[in-house]
Structure formats: C-alpha cells, structure tokens
Design an enzyme around this catalytic site. Structure first.
Site, PDB file in Angstrom:
ATOM      1  CG  LEU A 238      -9.763  -4.288  -0.540  1.00  0.00           C
ATOM      2  CD1 LEU A 238     -10.425  -4.981   0.642  1.00  0.00           C
ATOM      3  CD2 LEU A 238      -8.881  -3.146  -0.063  1.00  0.00           C
ATOM      4  CG  ASP A 239      -3.109  -4.405  -3.570  1.00  0.00           C
ATOM      5  OD1 ASP A 239      -3.634  -4.450  -4.693  1.00  0.00           O
ATOM      6  OD2 ASP A 239      -2.292  -3.529  -3.221  1.00  0.00           O
ATOM      7  N   PRO A 240      -4.201  -8.560  -2.407  1.00  0.00           N
ATOM      8  CG  PRO A 240      -3.345 -10.287  -3.750  1.00  0.00           C
ATOM      9  CD  PRO A 240      -3.513  -8.789  -3.701  1.00  0.00           C
TER      10      PRO A 240
ATOM     11  NE  ARG B  98      -0.102  -1.916  -3.744  1.00  0.00           N
ATOM     12  CZ  ARG B  98       0.262  -2.170  -4.995  1.00  0.00           C
ATOM     13  NH1 ARG B  98       1.541  -2.065  -5.339  1.00  0.00           N
ATOM     14  NH2 ARG B  98      -0.614  -2.523  -5.904  1.00  0.00           N
TER      15      ARG B  98
END
Length: 307
Positions: free
Chosen positions: A43-45, A179
C-alpha cells in the site's frame, strides 16, 4: 495454528497513513520480537486500510495474498493532475472543464472488465533493474509496458459538482494502480484528476472490520492474547475445497510423493486441476493439486507445503 512460543499466523492489520508497507513490517518485527514477518500486498504511504501481515510459518503464504483481488474506496478531485497521480505530488496540469455526477458515473462504468494499464512513474515497478520511482525522482520518465489488469466492479459513491470532489468503490485484480484509474478517469471526462484519499477495504477474504492497529497488537502481546489476533494460514484459502489425509497419505505427502485416492477422504469428488486445502489430524499441511494419473484415476500432488 502452531503453538511453538513464536507467533504464527496472519495478522489483519489496519495500515495508518504515512507508513509504507515496509515501515509496518519493521515496526511489527519489534513489537512481536520476530524477524519472520512479511506483508501481502503493498500500500502507498497515503493509503490506509487492510494490509495482511504474515508471521512465522505463515510467511510462505504471503505471495498468495498479494495475488488476490482487492477492494478500495478512492477519493478524487477533478481539475488538476500531478506527477504522482495523487495529491502528494506536484501539480503538472490544470483544466477548467467541469463534470456532472452522471458523467462521472458513466465514465467509471467504462473501466469495467479486463484491460491494459500503464503503471505510473512513481511506483515500485522495476525497469532494467531500477524502480520507476527512483528514476522519477531524478526527473526521468521512461516508456512503461502496459500491464493486464481487471476491474471486477466499480461504482460512484458520491460526487459534489460544486467542489468537483468525489469517491468511488472499486474491486480489482493484482497490479491495479487505483491512482492511475483516477488519472485516467480525468482523461475520459476531458479534464484532469488526482487521487486525494485511498482506503483498502478488503484484501482477498480479509475485511477492514477485522483489521487491528499497532496499539491493539501491543496490548495483546502484553496480555498474552496475541494468538487471538492471528488468523490461521488456511483462512487465506477458504474458497478451496478440503481433503483429509490418512497416515499413509500424510507420510507420502511429507516425502513429496503422489497421494492416491485411497489415502484421502474427499479427493474422489474433485476434477483434475482442482486446488484444495489438505489436512492431517485436523492440522492444515499444504495446498494440494488434483491431477490425473497415467494409470487411471486421480492423485493428489503437493502444490505448496506449509509445514
């Protein structure tokens, strides 16, 4: 679950914002006092939500979790785009074009099904041995091959036509960048878009309602109740049918040999190619694969051993 004194199982973790998946693993290693930990899907930050954490012998199953479908709720804003495709990046384009809720809903519907997606430059995808985000940080952009993804379900949750901000829910395959879906949504609407929030609400069979925080893990460790937070490894494979081995079948499986129908309970019902959960004396031992034998009938082969 093995009771060896060392944690063993799957922790359904609620990743907080501004932590990388690696950060979560590093901190949990300290909390659980073990180095044998991995995660099942980066997971992205910016993102929060479900991050399956594999502890002890369960780490052998981490790749299976990463390959399973995921569900997300994504917040997006129309009118501008960034170099990272989310609001952590630098604005690189703006558009005065506005959209209605119905236009957004119709545009989202066009994403359903199998398709190609070009991964963003700010991603961990490797090209010629280098991660794309390393090149992006140097101001470099390279051609990226499109990858196969599948959007299984997608729906608009809300959209404010005044602020041009909204949210959608999506169920998608491994390798999907949400995204990038947001970025491409802007393009399909004739404008720009950036993701401003992302929550993973489900990873495979694990939902957000069962995810725990660092504080909950620490409290369970101190109270000696950590085992209650850990799901058994076979919980990852609940969609597969089950087969039970007798002692002779278990001995053969331990050696990696073919197990015959007479050495199992339940194998005869399954067609060649079936993956199944395999148990002995009530304990999960492996994923097995049913295949036809040269001399007729079916046999059970070791697909992945979890002992």
């Amino acid at each position: 679950m093995e009771q060896t004194g060392t944690p063993n199982g799957i922790l359904i973790f609620h990743k907080p914002q501004d932590f990388t998946s690696h950060d979560v693993v590093a901190k949990l290693r300290g909390i659980l006092h073990t180095r044998k930990i991995g995660h099942g899907g980066t997971l992205d930050p910016m993102a929060i939500g479900v991050l399956p954490i594999f502890v002890g012998g369960a780490t052998k199953a981490a790749d299976y979790a990463a390959a399973q479908d995921k569900e997300y709720e994504a917040g997006f804003t129309l009118g501008f785009s960034t170099d990272t495709q989310d609001t952590t990046g630098q604005v690189i384009a703006r558009s005065p074009q506005r959209a209605t809720a119905e236009q957004v809903r119709q545009a989202l519907e066009t994403f359903r099904g199998a398709q190609k997606q070009i991964p963003p430059m700010y991603s961990a995808v490797k090209m010629d041995g280098k991660k794309l985000y390393e090149l992006a940080r140097k101001g470099q952009e390279v051609e990226r091959p499109a990858r196969d993804i599948t959007v299984l379900d997608i729906a608009l949750l809300d959209f404010d036509e005044h602020t041009q901000r909204g949210a959608f829910r999506v169920v998608c395959s491994k390798g999907t960048y949400v995204r990038t879906l947001v970025h491409d949504l802007g393009a399909r609407l004739g404008t720009c878009a950036a993701m401003h929030a992302l929550t993973r609400t489900r990873a495979g069979v694990y939902g957000l309602d069962e995810a725990v925080t660092f504080e909950q893990v620490e409290r369970a460790r101190d109270a000696g109740t950590l085992a209650a937070l850990l799901r058994p490894t076979d919980s990852l494979f609940v969609e597969y049918p089950a087969v039970t081995l007798n002692s002779e079948g278990n001995d053969r499986a331990l050696r990696g040999a073919t197990v015959f129908e007479r050495q199992t309970s339940g194998l005869a019902a399954f067609a060649p190619g079936t993956l199944c959960r395999v148990y002995y004396n009530g304990a999960f031992v492996m994923l097995g694969r049913v295949d036809a034998l040269d001399k007729g009938g079916n046999g059970l082969f070791v697909h992945k051993n979890f002992r």
